[in-house]
Design a protein around this motif. Structure first.
Motif, short mmCIF file in Angstrom:
data_model
loop_
_atom_site.label_atom_id
_atom_site.label_comp_id
_atom_site.label_asym_id
_atom_site.label_seq_id
_atom_site.Cartn_x
_atom_site.Cartn_y
_atom_site.Cartn_z
N ARG A 239 -0.72 4.15 -10.57
CA ARG A 239 -0.51 5.57 -10.26
C ARG A 239 -0.47 5.80 -8.75
O ARG A 239 0.36 6.55 -8.25
N GLU A 240 -1.38 5.15 -8.05
CA GLU A 240 -1.44 5.34 -6.60
C GLU A 240 -0.18 4.82 -5.91
O GLU A 240 0.39 5.46 -5.03
N GLU B 94 -4.92 2.90 -12.43
CA GLU B 94 -5.14 3.70 -11.23
C GLU B 94 -4.34 3.17 -10.04
O GLU B 94 -3.81 3.93 -9.23
N ILE B 95 -4.27 1.86 -9.92
CA ILE B 95 -3.49 1.25 -8.84
C ILE B 95 -2.01 1.56 -9.03
O ILE B 95 -1.30 1.89 -8.07
N TYR C 291 0.86 -1.19 0.00
CA TYR C 291 0.00 0.00 0.00
C TYR C 291 0.89 1.23 0.00
O TYR C 291 2.10 1.14 0.21
N LYS C 292 0.29 2.39 -0.23
CA LYS C 292 1.03 3.65 -0.28
C LYS C 292 0.30 4.67 0.59
O LYS C 292 -0.89 4.92 0.39
N GLY D 84 -7.24 3.86 0.44
CA GLY D 84 -6.49 3.54 -0.77
C GLY D 84 -6.37 2.04 -1.02
O GLY D 84 -7.02 1.21 -0.37
N TYR D 85 -5.50 1.71 -1.96
CA TYR D 85 -5.26 0.30 -2.32
C TYR D 85 -4.42 -0.36 -1.23
O TYR D 85 -3.42 0.21 -0.76
N ARG E 48 2.01 8.66 -6.50
CA ARG E 48 1.42 9.52 -5.49
C ARG E 48 2.08 9.31 -4.13
O ARG E 48 2.57 8.22 -3.84
N HIS E 49 2.07 10.36 -3.32
CA HIS E 49 2.58 10.28 -1.95
C HIS E 49 4.04 9.84 -1.90
O HIS E 49 4.44 9.03 -1.05
#
Length: 371
Positions: A263-264, A260-261, A128-129, A236-237, A268-269
């Protein structure tokens, strides 16, 4: 605010089968060039945690080789940095960690000597992120003693594999049912704790010597009425790869197939940091056909690759066909071979014209095997 990070990375996770015969679950390769622990470790670094202890136990060599001095995560520093915390034989005769609480208790000196006031405890095999700053703010706003990271899981998860969390209207936890057949809610505990360091030390001293070796079952759950324990929802994921081969395979395929996963997780973050290796760019010959796949550095592809992940240094020779598979570092698929719905660990070889085809669950080849 200073926070000490602790990553629980000593698990064996027998449900991952051949993938953990020679490595801990936190060291299992993910998404072409990463290891599972990279995600939690990067989350901590991106959240400005500069002192991180990794608690290892089962088959630690691969994990320790990957982490090294912590340079890739900017944790090779004079103050703070990365600490590998392995079990050892002390004067009391203790050796193997008996549980999550006992693992931290046996490394109490790290807590005593640290300047940090708070401790963030996470797991090394969760994908996860997240930046943890909002979790901190929630903790202080609620005047919480302990804050647990939770998530409302959908039907793609088996809720009986997770702890089911029941909260009141203020998000205070009133009950946790750990891995029951008929969970009362779909809000699951994600294995992340945020707690004051001195409170954690007090709880460990009062519980572990009396046999309370598990942080959740023996320390948190019995004290839900006396402690202010809150749930912070993560939206989130998130995946836990140690739940089995299918979960590991699904996680990689979701990263591959869902933009999308990707990118996340990777854009991101902050970044996901990992150990760098000096491989040349991937090479594709005139006979190669690639569709919807991740091809890492150092690969040489002359065959067909579809819906698959190739880790660093994989060789796919002309006429070979790989579909819906994960091929780990430095493996070779020779001419005319077929690999479908399979996971090849590192340094495997599929000889010419051989077939490796999985059925309901991906078939797994152990490290350095030849077919």
């Amino acid at each position: 605010m200073k926070v000490l990070g602790l990553i629980l990375a000593g698990g064996k996770s027998e449900r991952l089968g051949k993938l953990v015969y020679k490595r801990a679950s936190a060291a299992v390769p993910i998404a072409g060039k990463y290891r599972a622990i990279d995600f939690t470790l990067s989350n901590m670094v991106n959240s400005d945690i500069i002192k991180v202890g990794v608690l290892t136990q089962y088959n630690p060599r691969s994990l320790m080789d990957h982490l090294g001095s912590g340079k890739e995560w900017n944790l090779d520093r004079k103050k703070g940095g990365l600490y590998i915390l392995q079990p050892y034989l002390g004067l009391t005769g203790e050796y193997w960690y008996k549980g999550t609480a006992d693992a931290i208790f046996q490394n109490m000196s790290v807590l005593k000597r640290s300047e940090e006031d708070y401790v963030l405890i996470g797991s090394g095999d969760h994908i996860y992120k997240m930046i943890y700053n909002n979790l901190y703010m929630f903790h202080f706003q609620k005047s919480a003693d302990v804050t647990l990271l939770t998530k409302n899981l959908d039907e793609s998860y088996n809720m009986s594999d997770y702890g089911s969390v029941i909260v009141d209207k203020d998000m205070r936890i009133i009950d946790i049912r750990e891995k029951v057949k008929n969970p009362p809610s779909n809000r699951a505990f994600l294995g992340v704790y945020f707690i004051n360091k001195h409170l954690l030390m007090e709880l460990l001293y009062s519980s572990v010597p009396a046999g309370g070796n598990d942080l959740l079952l023996d320390i948190i759950i019995p004290r839900l009425k006396e402690l202010r324990v809150f749930a912070y929802d993560f939206n989130g994921y998130w995946r836990n790869i140690k739940k089995g081969i299918n979960e590991y395979f699904k996680t990689n395929m979701e990263i591959l197939l869902n933009k999308e996963i990707r990118r996340e997780l990777f854009y991101r973050h902050g970044k996901v940091y990992t150990k760098l290796k000096d491989y040349p760019p991937a090479k594709f010959t005139s006979t190669s056909k690639i569709k919807n796949s991740i091809i890492a550095d150092g690969c040489i592809v002359s065959g067909t690759v579809e819906n698959s992940i190739l880790f660093r240094g994989v060789v796919v020779k002309a006429g070979a066909c790989i579909e819906n598979s994960i091929i780990m570092q430095d493996s070779i698929v020779e001419e005319g071979a077929v690999v479908r719905n399979a996971i090849l660990d590192k340094n495997c070889i599929i000889r010419s014209e051989q077939k490796l085809i999985g059925d309901f669950e991906p078939v797994v080849m152990e490290k350095r095997m030849v077919l």
